[in-house]
Design a protein around this motif. Structure first.
Motif, PDB file in Angstrom:
ATOM      1  N   LYS A  47       0.816  -1.222   0.000  1.00 30.63           N
ATOM      2  CA  LYS A  47       0.000   0.000   0.000  1.00 30.63           C
ATOM      3  C   LYS A  47       0.847   1.270   0.000  1.00 30.63           C
ATOM      4  O   LYS A  47       0.314   2.363  -0.126  1.00 30.63           O
ATOM      5  N   LYS A  48       2.155   1.118   0.125  1.00 37.68           N
ATOM      6  CA  LYS A  48       3.041   2.280   0.107  1.00 37.68           C
ATOM      7  C   LYS A  48       3.341   2.752  -1.318  1.00 37.68           C
ATOM      8  O   LYS A  48       3.903   3.815  -1.513  1.00 37.68           O
ATOM      9  N   ILE A  49       2.979   1.933  -2.305  1.00 38.62           N
ATOM     10  CA  ILE A  49       3.250   2.300  -3.698  1.00 38.62           C
ATOM     11  C   ILE A  49       2.471   3.565  -4.055  1.00 38.62           C
ATOM     12  O   ILE A  49       1.259   3.649  -3.854  1.00 38.62           O
ATOM     13  N   LYS A  50       3.191   4.540  -4.568  1.00 38.32           N
ATOM     14  CA  LYS A  50       2.587   5.807  -4.975  1.00 38.32           C
ATOM     15  C   LYS A  50       3.285   6.268  -6.244  1.00 38.32           C
ATOM     16  O   LYS A  50       4.511   6.396  -6.276  1.00 38.32           O
ATOM     17  N   LEU A  51       2.511   6.483  -7.292  1.00 38.79           N
ATOM     18  CA  LEU A  51       3.093   6.967  -8.541  1.00 38.79           C
ATOM     19  C   LEU A  51       3.419   8.445  -8.431  1.00 38.79           C
ATOM     20  O   LEU A  51       2.674   9.218  -7.827  1.00 38.79           O
ATOM     21  N   LYS A  52       4.528   8.826  -9.032  1.00 38.00           N
ATOM     22  CA  LYS A  52       4.876  10.237  -9.096  1.00 38.00           C
ATOM     23  C   LYS A  52       3.913  10.965 -10.029  1.00 38.00           C
ATOM     24  O   LYS A  52       3.403  10.384 -10.980  1.00 38.00           O
ATOM     25  N   GLU A  53       3.722  12.235  -9.758  1.00 42.06           N
ATOM     26  CA  GLU A  53       2.968  13.050 -10.702  1.00 42.06           C
ATOM     27  C   GLU A  53       3.761  13.068 -12.006  1.00 42.06           C
ATOM     28  O   GLU A  53       4.988  13.145 -11.997  1.00 42.06           O
ATOM     29  N   SER A  54       3.092  12.943 -13.104  1.00 42.74           N
ATOM     30  CA  SER A  54       3.724  12.890 -14.430  1.00 42.74           C
ATOM     31  C   SER A  54       4.689  11.708 -14.554  1.00 42.74           C
ATOM     32  O   SER A  54       5.714  11.790 -15.225  1.00 42.74           O
ATOM     33  N   TRP A  55       4.328  10.608 -13.959  1.00 35.81           N
ATOM     34  CA  TRP A  55       5.151   9.393 -13.991  1.00 35.81           C
ATOM     35  C   TRP A  55       5.418   8.932 -15.421  1.00 35.81           C
ATOM     36  O   TRP A  55       6.437   8.315 -15.698  1.00 35.81           O
ATOM     37  N   TRP A  56       4.507   9.236 -16.327  1.00 31.28           N
ATOM     38  CA  TRP A  56       4.624   8.766 -17.709  1.00 31.28           C
ATOM     39  C   TRP A  56       5.770   9.441 -18.459  1.00 31.28           C
ATOM     40  O   TRP A  56       6.111   9.029 -19.560  1.00 31.28           O
ATOM     41  N   ARG A  57       6.376  10.434 -17.871  1.00 37.38           N
ATOM     42  CA  ARG A  57       7.524  11.086 -18.503  1.00 37.38           C
ATOM     43  C   ARG A  57       8.829  10.353 -18.192  1.00 37.38           C
ATOM     44  O   ARG A  57       9.876  10.707 -18.726  1.00 37.38           O
ATOM     45  N   GLN A  58       8.742   9.364 -17.328  1.00 36.42           N
ATOM     46  CA  GLN A  58       9.919   8.589 -16.952  1.00 36.42           C
ATOM     47  C   GLN A  58      10.165   7.452 -17.937  1.00 36.42           C
ATOM     48  O   GLN A  58       9.240   6.996 -18.595  1.00 36.42           O
ATOM     49  N   ASP A  59      11.410   6.977 -17.955  1.00 36.88           N
ATOM     50  CA  ASP A  59      11.650   5.740 -18.669  1.00 36.88           C
ATOM     51  C   ASP A  59      11.317   4.590 -17.712  1.00 36.88           C
ATOM     52  O   ASP A  59      11.096   4.797 -16.514  1.00 36.88           O
ATOM     53  N   PHE A  60      11.257   3.392 -18.262  1.00 37.93           N
ATOM     54  CA  PHE A  60      10.808   2.243 -17.474  1.00 37.93           C
ATOM     55  C   PHE A  60      11.714   1.968 -16.271  1.00 37.93           C
ATOM     56  O   PHE A  60      11.228   1.709 -15.165  1.00 37.93           O
ATOM     57  N   ASN A  61      13.022   2.026 -16.465  1.00 39.60           N
ATOM     58  CA  ASN A  61      13.938   1.722 -15.363  1.00 39.60           C
ATOM     59  C   ASN A  61      13.778   2.688 -14.194  1.00 39.60           C
ATOM     60  O   ASN A  61      13.784   2.273 -13.024  1.00 39.60           O
ATOM     61  N   LEU A  73      12.092 -11.323 -13.118  1.00 31.38           N
ATOM     62  CA  LEU A  73      12.102 -11.046 -14.555  1.00 31.38           C
ATOM     63  C   LEU A  73      10.711 -11.148 -15.172  1.00 31.38           C
ATOM     64  O   LEU A  73      10.319 -10.302 -15.990  1.00 31.38           O
ATOM     65  N   GLN A  74       9.957 -12.153 -14.783  1.00 28.97           N
ATOM     66  CA  GLN A  74       8.600 -12.316 -15.321  1.00 28.97           C
ATOM     67  C   GLN A  74       7.710 -11.139 -14.912  1.00 28.97           C
ATOM     68  O   GLN A  74       6.968 -10.598 -15.735  1.00 28.97           O
ATOM     69  N   GLN A  75       7.798 -10.731 -13.667  1.00 28.55           N
ATOM     70  CA  GLN A  75       7.017  -9.574 -13.207  1.00 28.55           C
ATOM     71  C   GLN A  75       7.455  -8.309 -13.934  1.00 28.55           C
ATOM     72  O   GLN A  75       6.627  -7.469 -14.290  1.00 28.55           O
ATOM     73  N   LYS A  76       8.750  -8.195 -14.160  1.00 25.33           N
ATOM     74  CA  LYS A  76       9.266  -7.015 -14.856  1.00 25.33           C
ATOM     75  C   LYS A  76       8.722  -6.953 -16.281  1.00 25.33           C
ATOM     76  O   LYS A  76       8.345  -5.890 -16.765  1.00 25.33           O
ATOM     77  N   ASP A  77       8.657  -8.099 -16.923  1.00 20.86           N
ATOM     78  CA  ASP A  77       8.115  -8.168 -18.277  1.00 20.86           C
ATOM     79  C   ASP A  77       6.643  -7.762 -18.294  1.00 20.86           C
ATOM     80  O   ASP A  77       6.208  -6.987 -19.155  1.00 20.86           O
ATOM     81  N   GLN A  78       5.874  -8.275 -17.357  1.00 20.79           N
ATOM     82  CA  GLN A  78       4.450  -7.925 -17.265  1.00 20.79           C
ATOM     83  C   GLN A  78       4.274  -6.451 -16.933  1.00 20.79           C
ATOM     84  O   GLN A  78       3.416  -5.766 -17.501  1.00 20.79           O
ATOM     85  N   LEU A  79       5.096  -5.968 -16.018  1.00 18.82           N
ATOM     86  CA  LEU A  79       5.016  -4.563 -15.636  1.00 18.82           C
ATOM     87  C   LEU A  79       5.386  -3.656 -16.810  1.00 18.82           C
ATOM     88  O   LEU A  79       4.769  -2.612 -17.013  1.00 18.82           O
ATOM     89  N   PHE A  80       6.365  -4.087 -17.601  1.00 21.28           N
ATOM     90  CA  PHE A  80       6.749  -3.298 -18.763  1.00 21.28           C
ATOM     91  C   PHE A  80       5.572  -3.126 -19.716  1.00 21.28           C
ATOM     92  O   PHE A  80       5.347  -2.036 -20.249  1.00 21.28           O
ATOM     93  N   SER A  81       4.810  -4.186 -19.926  1.00 22.18           N
ATOM     94  CA  SER A  81       3.634  -4.110 -20.801  1.00 22.18           C
ATOM     95  C   SER A  81       2.604  -3.129 -20.256  1.00 22.18           C
ATOM     96  O   SER A  81       2.063  -2.302 -20.999  1.00 22.18           O
ATOM     97  N   LEU A  82       2.321  -3.224 -18.961  1.00 16.75           N
ATOM     98  CA  LEU A  82       1.371  -2.290 -18.338  1.00 16.75           C
ATOM     99  C   LEU A  82       1.884  -0.858 -18.418  1.00 16.75           C
ATOM    100  O   LEU A  82       1.152   0.067 -18.774  1.00 16.75           O
ATOM    101  N   PHE A  83       3.153  -0.688 -18.064  1.00 20.80           N
ATOM    102  CA  PHE A  83       3.770   0.634 -18.090  1.00 20.80           C
ATOM    103  C   PHE A  83       3.653   1.265 -19.467  1.00 20.80           C
ATOM    104  O   PHE A  83       3.239   2.415 -19.607  1.00 20.80           O
ATOM    105  N   THR A  84       4.006   0.496 -20.493  1.00 22.59           N
ATOM    106  CA  THR A  84       3.972   1.011 -21.862  1.00 22.59           C
ATOM    107  C   THR A  84       2.559   1.410 -22.268  1.00 22.59           C
ATOM    108  O   THR A  84       2.344   2.479 -22.840  1.00 22.59           O
ATOM    109  N   LYS A  85       1.605   0.560 -21.959  1.00 20.62           N
ATOM    110  CA  LYS A  85       0.208   0.841 -22.316  1.00 20.62           C
ATOM    111  C   LYS A  85      -0.281   2.127 -21.650  1.00 20.62           C
ATOM    112  O   LYS A  85      -0.796   3.030 -22.320  1.00 20.62           O
ATOM    113  N   TYR A  86      -0.112   2.221 -20.341  1.00 17.12           N
ATOM    114  CA  TYR A  86      -0.623   3.383 -19.623  1.00 17.12           C
ATOM    115  C   TYR A  86       0.207   4.636 -19.875  1.00 17.12           C
ATOM    116  O   TYR A  86      -0.332   5.748 -19.885  1.00 17.12           O
ATOM    117  N   LYS A  87       1.495   4.460 -20.091  1.00 22.87           N
ATOM    118  CA  LYS A  87       2.346   5.610 -20.423  1.00 22.87           C
ATOM    119  C   LYS A  87       1.890   6.229 -21.745  1.00 22.87           C
ATOM    120  O   LYS A  87       1.772   7.455 -21.846  1.00 22.87           O
TER     121      LYS A  87
END
Length: 124
Positions: A47-61, A73-87
């Motif tokens: 529950k501590k996860i908080k996205l930065k304002e304008s998070w989509w301006r960041q690169d994935f790393n 690695l598997q979670q990172k791959d899945q997260l990359f897909s979500l990140f890319t879509k929402y970014k």
């Protein structure tokens, strides 16, 4: 102090439509960010996860680093897909917001009959 000029109904309506569009786009961007944040909180049970304002301006790393979570690695791959879509979605919305804000500014500059020197001073 500048006197406030009178504007016709057409200009008022134009500004009102632009303001409504900006509000709608901002709300949509907020919803997308909230959805991603909720997914991350649920997936990583943190529950501590908080996205930065304008998070989509960041690169994935940097995005992953800011989350402060350990992922395999598997979670990172899945997260990359979500990140890319929402970014992509949030980036498009941010661009539309910026275009509408620029149109509002141009309209106001015209209302107040500002010259280029005055506009540059305001935009600094």
């Amino acid at each position: 102090m500048f006197p406030i000029p009178q504007v016709n109904d057409q200009v008022q309506n134009h500004l009102s439509i632009l303001a409504g569009e900006i509000q709608s786009l901002s709300s949509e961007s907020f919803s997308i960010s909230s959805k991603l944040e909720d997914i991350l909180i649920s997936e990583f049970n943190d529950k501590k996860i908080k996205l930065k304002e304008s998070w989509w301006r960041q690169d994935f790393n940097n995005f992953v680093t800011d989350l402060k979570i350990k992922i395999n690695l598997q979670q990172k791959d899945q997260l990359f897909s979500l990140f890319t879509k929402y970014k992509d979605e949030c980036s498009k919305l941010a661009e539309l917001i910026s275009l509408n804000e620029s149109e509002v500014n141009r309209t106001l500059y015209n209302i107040f009959n500002l010259d280029e020197k005055e506009i540059k001073l305001i935009e600094q």
